[in-house]
Scaffold this motif. Structure first.
Motif, short mmCIF file in Angstrom:
data_model
loop_
_atom_site.label_atom_id
_atom_site.label_comp_id
_atom_site.label_asym_id
_atom_site.label_seq_id
_atom_site.Cartn_x
_atom_site.Cartn_y
_atom_site.Cartn_z
N GLY A 31 97.77 39.53 55.81
CA GLY A 31 97.76 40.63 54.86
C GLY A 31 98.93 41.58 55.00
N ARG A 36 101.18 42.68 47.08
CA ARG A 36 99.86 42.99 46.54
C ARG A 36 100.04 43.56 45.13
NH1 ARG A 36 95.93 45.24 51.36
NH2 ARG A 36 96.65 43.81 53.00
N GLY A 80 93.92 35.41 42.75
CA GLY A 80 92.65 36.06 43.04
C GLY A 80 91.51 35.07 42.91
N THR A 106 88.81 37.83 46.76
CA THR A 106 89.84 37.82 47.80
C THR A 106 91.16 37.37 47.21
OG1 THR A 106 88.21 37.31 49.51
CG2 THR A 106 90.53 36.89 50.04
N GLY A 107 92.21 38.18 47.41
CA GLY A 107 93.55 37.74 47.07
C GLY A 107 94.03 36.75 48.10
N SER A 129 93.41 39.92 51.36
CA SER A 129 92.60 41.12 51.41
C SER A 129 91.57 41.06 50.29
CB SER A 129 93.50 42.36 51.23
OG SER A 129 92.72 43.56 51.15
N ARG A 130 90.51 41.83 50.44
CA ARG A 130 89.56 41.99 49.35
C ARG A 130 90.21 42.78 48.20
NH1 ARG A 130 86.59 41.83 53.96
NH2 ARG A 130 84.43 41.05 53.88
N PHE A 131 89.70 42.54 47.01
CA PHE A 131 90.10 43.35 45.86
C PHE A 131 88.90 43.55 44.95
CE2 PHE A 131 90.83 39.01 44.32
CZ PHE A 131 90.24 39.05 43.07
N TRP A 150 93.28 46.82 45.33
CA TRP A 150 93.18 46.21 46.65
C TRP A 150 92.35 47.10 47.56
CZ3 TRP A 150 95.00 41.36 47.60
CH2 TRP A 150 95.87 40.81 46.65
N GLU A 152 91.35 48.38 51.11
CA GLU A 152 91.80 48.49 52.49
C GLU A 152 90.60 48.45 53.44
OE1 GLU A 152 94.84 48.41 53.46
OE2 GLU A 152 95.77 48.53 51.48
#
Length: 285
Positions: A31, A36, A80, A106-107, A129-131, A150, A152
């Motif tokens: 990540g 992003r 994604g 998740t990206g 990372s999650r989005f 995105w 964090e």
């Protein structure tokens, strides 16, 4: 381009990009330093939930997701991954899928992309990372895309409750690994080496033999202590973890369209394709 022995050789350069694959054996934090963008090409998934930092094969068998993945590769952008909920008939085709897509996904970077002789497209993706989806839309060529935020990972900052949950989950995971038919020392070492509570929860959730809806519930658990409790409960009730297929280690360099790996051995290439074809979960360590 000449493909490996497991893939039919055809002259289709645009549909046959390959990723550069490194041989690193340490845990890769993908990540950091990864683009992003505010918009992502969306790949609806039937039964696949990818967690950040983990590597997992993805099979695409529909024109829409294939076009989206190829577009992302050509532009060196992540994709994604969003879990789709089947309709009342159990169908999850490409017609207006956004109404059945979860909003948290998740990206992912596409590490490898191969077109199989069956016409399906086989990807190896590493989570970034999650989005959360802000808005779905179709791009100028009709591909499903989304404007995203995105997410964090929260920092526990020495939270004693999080630390205690983390220790309990690590111990449960190590006990579960010992119950496997063939305990993996490498997996156990990776679990012991993880210092991030978020990564530990996601890694354990990733290799447990859970249904997609249960993994999605964990993916949507942003708060760390709640996520650790959720994963810990699943680990306690699942018994032995389910890991399918061979282990492969893949580095964090994103795939570049039409770029062949220069130093990849035939055995490593076959292992990558075998993992892709069987739907194995792969944890970098």
């Amino acid at each position: 381009m000449t493909m490996n022995d497991d893939i039919e050789t055809r002259d289709e350069p645009e549909r046959r990009p390959e990723a550069e694959i490194s041989t690193g054996t340490t845990l890769v934090h993908s990540g950091r330093g990864t683009p992003r963008p505010e918009t992502l090409s969306i790949l609806p998934m039937r039964e696949t939930v990818l967690f950040p930092e983990l590597v997992m094969p993805v099979v695409l068998d529909r024109p829409g997701p294939m076009a989206g993945a190829q577009h992302a590769m050509r532009n060196e952008q992540p994709v994604g991954l969003l879990l789709a909920t089947p309709d009342d008939n159990g169908d999850d085709n490409d017609d207006s899928p956004e109404s059945r897509l979860h909003r948290v996904g998740t990206g992912a970077n596409i590490m490898r992309y191969v077109t199989g002789s069956d016409g399906n497209h086989h990807l190896v993706c590493q989570g970034i990372s999650r989005f959360r989806v802000r808005e779905f839309f179709k791009d100028e060529e009709g591909r499903l895309s989304a404007k995203v935020i995105w997410i964090e990972e929260p920092a526990p900052e020495g939270d004693k409750h999080v630390d205690a949950r983390m220790d309990n989950l690590r111990n449960s995971a190590l006990e579960a690994i010992e119950l496997m038919d063939q305990p993996s020392r490498e997996l156990a070492h990776a679990i012991r080496s993880i210092t991030s509570a978020a990564l530990l929860a996601d890694a354990v959730a990733g290799y447990l033999g859970l249904k997609a809806k249960d993994k999605q519930q964990i993916l949507e658990a942003i708060e760390l202590e709640a996520r650790l409790v959720l994963v810990g409960g699943r680990a306690h009730h699942s018994g032995s973890p389910s890991i399918v297929g061979p282990r492969i280690s893949i580095g964090s360099t994103p795939a570049r369209s039409q770029t062949a790996s220069s130093g990849e051995s035939p055995a490593r290439s076959r292992a990558s394709n075998a993992a892709t074809s069987c739907g194995a979960l792969v944890l970098i360590q």
